[in-house]
Scaffold this motif. Structure first.
Motif, PDB file in Angstrom:
ATOM      1  N   MET A 112       1.664  -6.556  -2.928  1.00 13.54           N
ATOM      2  CA  MET A 112       1.333  -7.315  -1.827  1.00 13.54           C
ATOM      3  C   MET A 112       0.038  -6.366  -0.999  1.00 13.54           C
ATOM      4  O   MET A 112      -0.748  -6.742  -0.229  1.00 13.54           O
ATOM      5  CB  MET A 112       2.374  -7.629  -0.851  1.00 13.54           C
ATOM      6  CG  MET A 112       3.173  -8.857  -1.480  1.00 13.54           C
ATOM      7  SD  MET A 112       4.641  -9.390  -0.448  1.00 13.54           S
ATOM      8  CE  MET A 112       5.691  -7.999  -0.366  1.00 13.54           C
ATOM      9  N   ALA A 113       0.592  -5.052  -0.762  1.00 10.54           N
ATOM     10  CA  ALA A 113      -0.224  -4.405   0.066  1.00 10.54           C
ATOM     11  C   ALA A 113      -1.559  -4.012  -0.565  1.00 10.54           C
ATOM     12  O   ALA A 113      -2.626  -4.038   0.143  1.00 10.54           O
ATOM     13  CB  ALA A 113       0.413  -3.067   0.273  1.00 10.54           C
ATOM     14  N   LYS A 114      -1.672  -3.970  -2.057  1.00 11.34           N
ATOM     15  CA  LYS A 114      -2.882  -3.686  -2.600  1.00 11.34           C
ATOM     16  C   LYS A 114      -3.774  -5.141  -2.555  1.00 11.34           C
ATOM     17  O   LYS A 114      -4.818  -4.940  -2.320  1.00 11.34           O
ATOM     18  CB  LYS A 114      -2.543  -3.348  -4.207  1.00 11.34           C
ATOM     19  CG  LYS A 114      -3.464  -3.063  -5.042  1.00 11.34           C
ATOM     20  CD  LYS A 114      -3.177  -2.427  -6.294  1.00 11.34           C
ATOM     21  CE  LYS A 114      -4.210  -1.718  -7.063  1.00 11.34           C
ATOM     22  NZ  LYS A 114      -3.556  -1.019  -8.416  1.00 11.34           N
ATOM     23  N   LYS A 115      -2.931  -6.226  -2.781  1.00  7.69           N
ATOM     24  CA  LYS A 115      -3.791  -7.357  -2.773  1.00  7.69           C
ATOM     25  C   LYS A 115      -4.518  -7.684  -1.349  1.00  7.69           C
ATOM     26  O   LYS A 115      -5.726  -7.897  -1.125  1.00  7.69           O
ATOM     27  CB  LYS A 115      -3.049  -8.599  -3.158  1.00  7.69           C
ATOM     28  CG  LYS A 115      -3.480 -10.032  -3.042  1.00  7.69           C
ATOM     29  CD  LYS A 115      -2.625 -11.003  -3.405  1.00  7.69           C
ATOM     30  CE  LYS A 115      -3.162 -12.371  -3.528  1.00  7.69           C
ATOM     31  NZ  LYS A 115      -2.099 -13.500  -3.702  1.00  7.69           N
ATOM     32  N   ASP A 116      -3.720  -7.347  -0.218  1.00  8.04           N
ATOM     33  CA  ASP A 116      -4.293  -7.443   1.050  1.00  8.04           C
ATOM     34  C   ASP A 116      -5.275  -6.526   1.454  1.00  8.04           C
ATOM     35  O   ASP A 116      -6.383  -6.713   2.279  1.00  8.04           O
ATOM     36  CB  ASP A 116      -3.122  -7.382   2.031  1.00  8.04           C
ATOM     37  CG  ASP A 116      -3.627  -8.062   3.365  1.00  8.04           C
ATOM     38  OD1 ASP A 116      -3.526  -9.368   3.136  1.00  8.04           O
ATOM     39  OD2 ASP A 116      -3.477  -7.415   4.282  1.00  8.04           O
ATOM     40  N   ALA A 117      -5.153  -5.153   0.684  1.00  5.38           N
ATOM     41  CA  ALA A 117      -6.144  -4.097   0.833  1.00  5.38           C
ATOM     42  C   ALA A 117      -7.493  -4.589   0.247  1.00  5.38           C
ATOM     43  O   ALA A 117      -8.763  -4.279   0.903  1.00  5.38           O
ATOM     44  CB  ALA A 117      -5.918  -2.895   0.565  1.00  5.38           C
ATOM     45  N   LYS A 164      -2.931  -7.135  10.599  1.00  3.37           N
ATOM     46  CA  LYS A 164      -2.412  -7.874   9.284  1.00  3.37           C
ATOM     47  C   LYS A 164      -2.085  -6.994   7.920  1.00  3.37           C
ATOM     48  O   LYS A 164      -1.037  -6.945   7.831  1.00  3.37           O
ATOM     49  CB  LYS A 164      -3.285  -8.963   8.880  1.00  3.37           C
ATOM     50  CG  LYS A 164      -2.582 -10.007   7.879  1.00  3.37           C
ATOM     51  CD  LYS A 164      -3.576 -10.824   7.255  1.00  3.37           C
ATOM     52  CE  LYS A 164      -3.007 -11.540   6.358  1.00  3.37           C
ATOM     53  NZ  LYS A 164      -2.508 -10.915   5.193  1.00  3.37           N
ATOM     54  N   TRP A 165      -2.889  -6.004   7.772  1.00  2.35           N
ATOM     55  CA  TRP A 165      -2.934  -5.156   6.693  1.00  2.35           C
ATOM     56  C   TRP A 165      -1.747  -4.193   6.840  1.00  2.35           C
ATOM     57  O   TRP A 165      -0.959  -3.825   6.170  1.00  2.35           O
ATOM     58  CB  TRP A 165      -4.322  -4.411   6.242  1.00  2.35           C
ATOM     59  CG  TRP A 165      -4.062  -3.579   5.104  1.00  2.35           C
ATOM     60  CD1 TRP A 165      -4.110  -3.947   3.888  1.00  2.35           C
ATOM     61  CD2 TRP A 165      -3.566  -2.249   5.083  1.00  2.35           C
ATOM     62  NE1 TRP A 165      -3.595  -3.020   2.936  1.00  2.35           N
ATOM     63  CE2 TRP A 165      -3.177  -1.835   3.857  1.00  2.35           C
ATOM     64  CE3 TRP A 165      -3.381  -1.319   6.224  1.00  2.35           C
ATOM     65  CZ2 TRP A 165      -2.899  -0.358   3.410  1.00  2.35           C
ATOM     66  CZ3 TRP A 165      -3.222   0.150   5.727  1.00  2.35           C
ATOM     67  CH2 TRP A 165      -2.828   0.224   4.434  1.00  2.35           C
ATOM     68  N   LYS A 166      -1.697  -3.698   8.231  1.00  7.62           N
ATOM     69  CA  LYS A 166      -0.621  -2.642   8.589  1.00  7.62           C
ATOM     70  C   LYS A 166       0.626  -3.271   8.423  1.00  7.62           C
ATOM     71  O   LYS A 166       1.772  -2.628   8.112  1.00  7.62           O
ATOM     72  CB  LYS A 166      -0.964  -2.085   9.936  1.00  7.62           C
ATOM     73  CG  LYS A 166      -2.090  -1.074  10.242  1.00  7.62           C
ATOM     74  CD  LYS A 166      -2.146  -0.630  11.379  1.00  7.62           C
ATOM     75  CE  LYS A 166      -3.108   0.580  11.560  1.00  7.62           C
ATOM     76  NZ  LYS A 166      -3.388   1.096  12.738  1.00  7.62           N
TER      77      LYS A 166
END
Length: 172
Positions: free
Chosen positions: A71-76, A155-157
């Protein structure tokens, strides 16, 4: 009289089935709760993790950490693309915005699923957070004050925090 009893028993069984979570749902909820206790914002973490189908299917801490990192990768990636688009529409701030796009692209490399196998995931994930900090510094230094940019970083954080909490829980 027999058919009324059968109907009543069926209704009770149906009621119990619909109103009590399965063991799987309960265990996923317990995992999410355990993970989010490690997060900076418990409520946000629970919301993020429970809003993704893959996380709800995770029945181990490793699977939850894996999904959090995805999820974090996709959002980055989405955040990098956001800053690239913003740079194209804000020529006066282009330099700082391009830097931010680059930093979030680099953050993707630190959200490496291999780190879970090697036991270095928490350190790798923390390096991804550093990239967001570099972006904030670039915006500040460049005197860029665009609310949507700040919102996007936040949002990413939030997604990062949920992923980091999952990784920390797994590694501990």
């Amino acid at each position: 009289m027999g058919s009324k009893n059968l109907t009543l028993i069926f209704a009770i069984v149906l009621f119990l089935f619909l109103n009590f979570p399965s063991r799987t749902q309960a265990s996923v909820g317990a995992l999410v709760s355990k993970v989010c206790m490690q997060s900076d914002n418990y409520k946000s973490c629970v919301q993020i993790l429970t809003s993704h189908r893959q996380t709800l299917a995770a029945h181990t801490l490793k699977a939850m950490a894996n999904n959090g990192l995805k999820m974090a990768k996709k959002d980055a990636i989405a955040t990098s693309n956001f800053f690239t688009g913003l740079a194209n529409t804000n020529p006066a701030s282009k330099q700082a915005l391009v830097l931010c796009a680059t930093y979030f692209k680099e953050a993707v490399t630190f959200l490496n699923l291999k780190g879970l196998e090697e036991g270095s995931a928490s350190l790798d994930v923390h390096y991804a957070l550093d990239q967001a900090g570099y972006c904030e510094t670039a915006l500040s230094t460049g005197h860029v004050h665009i609310a949507s940019a700040t919102d996007r970083i936040q949002k990413w954080k939030s997604v990062f925090s949920a992923a980091y909490a999952a990784v920390i829980t797994l590694e501990n």
